[in-house]
Design an enzyme around this catalytic site. Sequence first.
Site, mmCIF file in Angstrom:
data_model
loop_
_atom_site.group_PDB
_atom_site.id
_atom_site.type_symbol
_atom_site.label_atom_id
_atom_site.label_comp_id
_atom_site.label_asym_id
_atom_site.label_seq_id
_atom_site.Cartn_x
_atom_site.Cartn_y
_atom_site.Cartn_z
ATOM 1 C CB SER A 226 50.775 -100.102 13.151
ATOM 2 O OG SER A 226 51.078 -99.351 11.985
ATOM 3 C CB CYS A 281 53.559 -103.479 20.935
ATOM 4 S SG CYS A 281 55.186 -103.470 21.725
#
Length: 499
Positions: A226, A281
Amino acid sequence: MKTVNHWIGGKTVEGASGNYGPVTDPATGEVTTQVALASADEVDAAVRVAQEAYQTWGQSSLAARTKVLFAYRALLDANRDTIAELITAEHGKVHSDALGEVARGLEIVELACGITTQLKGELSTSVSSRVDVAAIRQPLGVVAGITPFNFPAMVPMWMFPLAVACGNTFILKPSEKDPSAANKLAELASEAGLPDGVLNVVHGDKVAVDALLAHPGIAAVSFVGSTPIARHIHTTASANGKRVQALGGAKNHMLVLPDADLDAAADAAVSAAYGSAGERCMAISAVVAVGAIGDALVEKIRERAEKIKIGPGNDPASEMGPLITAAHRDKVASYVKGAADQGADVVLDGTGYTVDGFEKGHWIGLSLLDNVKTDSDAYRDEIFGPVLCVLRAETYEEGVALINASPFGNGTAIFTRDGGAARRFQLEIEAGMVGVNVPIPVPVGYHSFGGWKDSLFGDHHIYGNDGIHFYTRGKVVTTRWPDPSEGHVGVDLGFPRNH
């Protein structure tokens, strides 16, 4: 209960900290395994083993390294199903998706097999009288990789094959949520002939990560995860003098122009948004519909999404599996439940979904949100689940401006039949990876992967040429050998002359 321990120095090493983390089967919600969580002392021990191994491996020939890598590639190919089964058991993704993950990781192993041509240096002869200049690349030493739960085999293989091919030794800290695939990768590398201590796997949580970032014996750190953690990794490791590539989060957009093939665009949107349960992602999480085609596109996406079969990853009929944890499932659901209050039209609500016989699994259905506002939580945050937001724009220019205003810049795509618009888009869009009628533009192994803005911290993308440069450092050697007929030339205090 099964215990996943560390892999250090070519063998299994039992955890010594006394701390263990639970590993859950996402399809049943049951804790099936415990994983050892390393202390700072255990990390230090692994680094020392890797340092010792580097003394030999860093001086090994390219032929010796590539021999191991070719053998490793063959073993990985023979064990595809076994690795995929481990991924499905701990991550939850369907078996076909897990096999695809292994295949994409193999691309980087294949790139590493050809490292001999990638590490060729440069030579300029006679830059001055009998003076030659050579540029070479050498390994860094001990390097580390910290990898996420969503691709427990592929992302590690984006890192360590190139690192060890370049002559480094490697310490992998995989996600503690699905650790078994990493150990299998290391075991196969040892079976292929990789010397003990060249590839080590240390399991852990924040304690282990912080120890790696601070350890003076680690020269470089690769990370995928992240954005907040990527920023922390980059800041902390850089402050400790390490080279860093930290790939962060994303909010990938797909711009659909009025001239696009809407059936192809809808197929792509469903595949890219909901594949791997949205836990990647590079997932398309925002579709920007331009002009009057928005309603038709949303309807086509809805029709397709409703037909997706959700179930356990080891069921051949399943097209999408559960999410990694119950806590993550609840977080993803919260975005859908709050969407209407923030102005969105909830076309599909996947919250509350269950699978018969697996009621305790981490299930969530597919959600589709239309007319999403750019200031809503569902748009601003990386949800990392099967939630697709549709936004509207009147013109191409408005759509591009909307996408470029995002703080993320990982990947993006355009769907159009207009070559001129596609060319403008690939030049004007602010993202590191661009697809033209390709929804998930993950590059092949010999091109590098990485985003812009808050999706990347550091100067190097991962794998490809950038990966090779990241795991090596340049050195320039200037050499002069006097001609045998020359006599003593004496002292010259002037600046070295090239002419």
